[in-house]
Design an enzyme around this catalytic site. Structure first.
Site, PDB file in Angstrom:
ATOM      1  N   ALA A   1       0.859  -1.177   0.000  1.00 15.93           N
ATOM      2  CA  ALA A   1       0.000   0.000   0.000  1.00 15.93           C
ATOM      3  C   ALA A   1       0.900   1.234   0.000  1.00 15.93           C
ATOM      4  O   ALA A   1       2.048   1.176   0.453  1.00 15.93           O
ATOM      5  CB  ALA A   1      -0.887  -0.016   1.232  1.00 15.93           C
TER       6      ALA A   1
ATOM      7  N   GLY B   1       0.501  -4.846   1.014  1.00 14.19           N
ATOM      8  CA  GLY B   1      -0.682  -4.976   0.160  1.00 14.19           C
ATOM      9  C   GLY B   1      -0.421  -5.803  -1.092  1.00 14.19           C
ATOM     10  O   GLY B   1      -1.342  -6.424  -1.637  1.00 14.19           O
TER      11      GLY B   1
ATOM     12  N   GLU C   1      -0.787  -9.250   0.000  1.00 11.53           N
ATOM     13  CA  GLU C   1      -2.215  -9.489   0.253  1.00 11.53           C
ATOM     14  C   GLU C   1      -3.001  -9.662  -1.045  1.00 11.53           C
ATOM     15  O   GLU C   1      -3.966 -10.429  -1.101  1.00 11.53           O
ATOM     16  CB  GLU C   1      -2.785  -8.331   1.091  1.00 11.53           C
ATOM     17  CG  GLU C   1      -2.247  -8.360   2.516  1.00 11.53           C
ATOM     18  CD  GLU C   1      -2.553  -7.092   3.290  1.00 11.53           C
ATOM     19  OE1 GLU C   1      -2.106  -6.005   2.848  1.00 11.53           O
ATOM     20  OE2 GLU C   1      -3.242  -7.162   4.316  1.00 11.53           O
TER      21      GLU C   1
ATOM     22  N   GLU D   1       4.278  -4.589   7.693  1.00 12.39           N
ATOM     23  CA  GLU D   1       3.524  -3.482   8.311  1.00 12.39           C
ATOM     24  C   GLU D   1       3.948  -3.172   9.745  1.00 12.39           C
ATOM     25  O   GLU D   1       3.993  -2.003  10.146  1.00 12.39           O
ATOM     26  CB  GLU D   1       2.012  -3.791   8.276  1.00 12.39           C
ATOM     27  CG  GLU D   1       1.383  -3.698   6.904  1.00 12.39           C
ATOM     28  CD  GLU D   1       1.475  -4.990   6.103  1.00 12.39           C
ATOM     29  OE1 GLU D   1       2.207  -5.905   6.531  1.00 12.39           O
ATOM     30  OE2 GLU D   1       0.829  -5.066   5.056  1.00 12.39           O
TER      31      GLU D   1
HETATM   32  N1  COA Z   1       4.683   3.148  -0.561  1.00  8.58           N
HETATM   33  C1  COA Z   1       5.122   4.300  -1.057  1.00  8.58           C
HETATM   34  N2  COA Z   1       6.293   4.426  -1.706  1.00  8.58           N
HETATM   35  C2  COA Z   1       7.033   3.322  -1.824  1.00  8.58           C
HETATM   36  C3  COA Z   1       6.643   2.074  -1.329  1.00  8.58           C
HETATM   37  C4  COA Z   1       5.401   2.007  -0.670  1.00  8.58           C
HETATM   38  N3  COA Z   1       4.909   0.872  -0.179  1.00  8.58           N
HETATM   39  N4  COA Z   1       7.606   1.167  -1.619  1.00  8.58           N
HETATM   40  C5  COA Z   1       8.560   1.818  -2.266  1.00  8.58           C
HETATM   41  N5  COA Z   1       8.218   3.124  -2.397  1.00  8.58           N
HETATM   42  C6  COA Z   1       8.997   4.178  -3.054  1.00  8.58           C
HETATM   43  C7  COA Z   1      10.263   4.511  -2.283  1.00  8.58           C
HETATM   44  O1  COA Z   1       9.997   5.399  -1.213  1.00  8.58           O
HETATM   45  C8  COA Z   1      11.104   5.126  -3.369  1.00  8.58           C
HETATM   46  O2  COA Z   1      10.638   6.451  -3.587  1.00  8.58           O
HETATM   47  P1  COA Z   1      11.681   7.632  -3.985  1.00  8.58           P
HETATM   48  O3  COA Z   1      12.314   7.159  -5.277  1.00  8.58           O
HETATM   49  O4  COA Z   1      10.799   8.829  -4.148  1.00  8.58           O
HETATM   50  O5  COA Z   1      12.643   7.727  -2.855  1.00  8.58           O
HETATM   51  C9  COA Z   1      10.721   4.294  -4.603  1.00  8.58           C
HETATM   52  O6  COA Z   1       9.447   3.711  -4.322  1.00  8.58           O
HETATM   53  C10 COA Z   1      11.702   3.195  -4.911  1.00  8.58           C
HETATM   54  O7  COA Z   1      11.924   2.467  -3.728  1.00  8.58           O
HETATM   55  P2  COA Z   1      13.381   2.131  -3.165  1.00  8.58           P
HETATM   56  O8  COA Z   1      13.233   1.786  -1.717  1.00  8.58           O
HETATM   57  O9  COA Z   1      14.330   3.213  -3.522  1.00  8.58           O
HETATM   58  O10 COA Z   1      13.706   0.832  -4.031  1.00  8.58           O
HETATM   59  P3  COA Z   1      14.602  -0.389  -3.599  1.00  8.58           P
HETATM   60  O11 COA Z   1      14.731  -1.233  -4.817  1.00  8.58           O
HETATM   61  O12 COA Z   1      15.821   0.046  -2.890  1.00  8.58           O
HETATM   62  O13 COA Z   1      13.697  -1.185  -2.516  1.00  8.58           O
HETATM   63  C11 COA Z   1      11.664  -2.142  -1.655  1.00  8.58           C
HETATM   64  C12 COA Z   1      12.472  -1.751  -2.907  1.00  8.58           C
HETATM   65  C13 COA Z   1      10.305  -2.626  -2.144  1.00  8.58           C
HETATM   66  C14 COA Z   1      12.370  -3.257  -0.903  1.00  8.58           C
HETATM   67  C15 COA Z   1      11.536  -0.936  -0.724  1.00  8.58           C
HETATM   68  O14 COA Z   1      11.067   0.161  -1.492  1.00  8.58           O
HETATM   69  C16 COA Z   1      10.587  -1.121   0.412  1.00  8.58           C
HETATM   70  O15 COA Z   1      10.910  -1.759   1.396  1.00  8.58           O
HETATM   71  N6  COA Z   1       9.356  -0.563   0.284  1.00  8.58           N
HETATM   72  C17 COA Z   1       8.389  -0.592   1.331  1.00  8.58           C
HETATM   73  C18 COA Z   1       7.697  -1.901   1.406  1.00  8.58           C
HETATM   74  C19 COA Z   1       6.644  -1.882   2.469  1.00  8.58           C
HETATM   75  O16 COA Z   1       6.890  -1.629   3.632  1.00  8.58           O
HETATM   76  N7  COA Z   1       5.418  -2.201   2.055  1.00  8.58           N
HETATM   77  C20 COA Z   1       4.323  -2.328   2.916  1.00  8.58           C
HETATM   78  C21 COA Z   1       3.548  -1.099   2.951  1.00  8.58           C
HETATM   79  S1  COA Z   1       2.120  -1.337   3.978  1.00  8.58           S
END
Ligand code: COA
Length: 258
Positions: A64, A109, A112, A132
């Site tokens: 999400a 999400g 999910e 989360e």
């Molecule tokens: N919501 C909003 N933005 C998100 C996101 C999310 N769930 N997941 C990634 N992004 C954004 C990052 O903030 C980043 O934004 P920016 O370029 O403006 O800084 C962009 O997407 C790319 O993510 P980044 O973390 O730089 O890529 P990565 O390849 O290093 O890592 C993930 C990828 C998926 C491992 C990492 O982004 C992550 O852990 N995301 C969160 C996952 C999460 O907690 N999801 C559950 C949400 S309830």
């Protein structure tokens, strides 16, 4: 259909549904959920028998939209969780069989969404997780309901409480996915499965899906409502606000147990 977040390819009796915002790691916001609800209705009208769901780019869906959630109050959070629950429930209740082809990150999400599908195939590069708790919230799109039903309560609790990521092989070991494939073979395998299902009788396929759901493995709308209530309570805590804000600020959260 004018779509911003998805790309649909209609085939004979089945459809390929791609999340099409790879630059945003296919994060799930209100627009995604609303479009998905419209698409599900369209598939019903077209009597699609099987749907392959996948993500463009390196993510299936990275969860999400945390940035959007960081600005939500309790009421907005409850509505967001209720919307996600309703749309994912519509997948579970849909007459078509949904096959998640998990190509990369399936977090929060995103995981999910895969859980709401009937079948899950994973690329060797897929990474699953319900992170989360690390954000000071709980899964809000059915994860607290479907993960325990699919992998068992003990494994689901470990993954939800720790928020740690797990690999495609671990997902296979727990029964979360039925097959792990090299990345270049994932879509082909999912397509072949959809083609095979599209040769069956649509109404009988749906009856089989309904009969399996009636065996007690299905989630009911009231389960989703309860999850949305618990989810919204997270946003009433300091730790919930801190966890989401910390993600946006790109720092570790400081939880104070309140
Ligand atoms: N919501 C909003 N933005 C998100 C996101 C999310 N769930 N997941 C990634 N992004 C954004 C990052 O903030 C980043 O934004 P920016 O370029 O403006 O800084 C962009 O997407 C790319 O993510 P980044 O973390 O730089 O890529 P990565 O390849 O290093 O890592 C993930 C990828 C998926 C491992 C990492 O982004 C992550 O852990 N995301 C969160 C996952 C999460 O907690 N999801 C559950 C949400 S309830």
């Amino acid at each position: 259909m004018d779509l911003q977040c998805f790309q649909i390819t209609m085939q004979k009796g089945w459809a390929l549904l791609e999340m099409a915002r790879p630059d945003k790691l296919n994060v799930i916001d209100e627009t995604v959920l609303t479009e998905l609800e419209t698409i599900l209705q369209h598939f019903k009208e077209e009597q699609v028998k099987a749907v392959v769901v996948t993500g463009q780019g390196k993510a299936f869906a990275a969860g999400a939209d945390v940035r959007a959630m960081a600005d939500m109050d309790c009421q907005a959070a409850k509505q967001f969780s209720a919307l996600g629950n309703r749309v994912f429930q519509a997948i579970e209740d849909h007459p078509a069989v949904f096959i998640a082809a998990v190509n990369g990150y399936a977090l929060g999400g995103g995981c999910e969404l895969a859980l709401a599908c009937d079948l899950r195939l994973a690329s060797e590069q897929a990474a699953f997780g319900q992170p989360e708790l690390n954000l000071g919230i709980i899964p809000g799109f059915g994860g607290t309901q479907r993960l325990p039903r699919i992998v068992g309560t003990a494994q689901a609790k470990e993954w939800i409480f720790t928020g740690k990521r797990f690999s495609a092989q671990e997902a296979l070991g727990s029964g979360l996915v039925s097959r792990v494939l090299p990345p270049e073979q994932l879509l082909l395998a999912a397509t072949e499965l959809a083609e095979e299902l599209a040769k069956k009788s649509g109404p009988i396929l749906t009856l089989a899906k309904r009969a399996i759901a009636a065996s007690g493995t299905g989630v009911s709308p009231s389960h989703g409502e309860q999850e949305a209530n618990f989810f919204s309570k997270c946003l009433a805590t300091e730790d919930g606000r801190e966890g989401l804000r910390a993600f946006v600020d790109k720092r570790d959260p400081i939880f104070k147990d309140r």
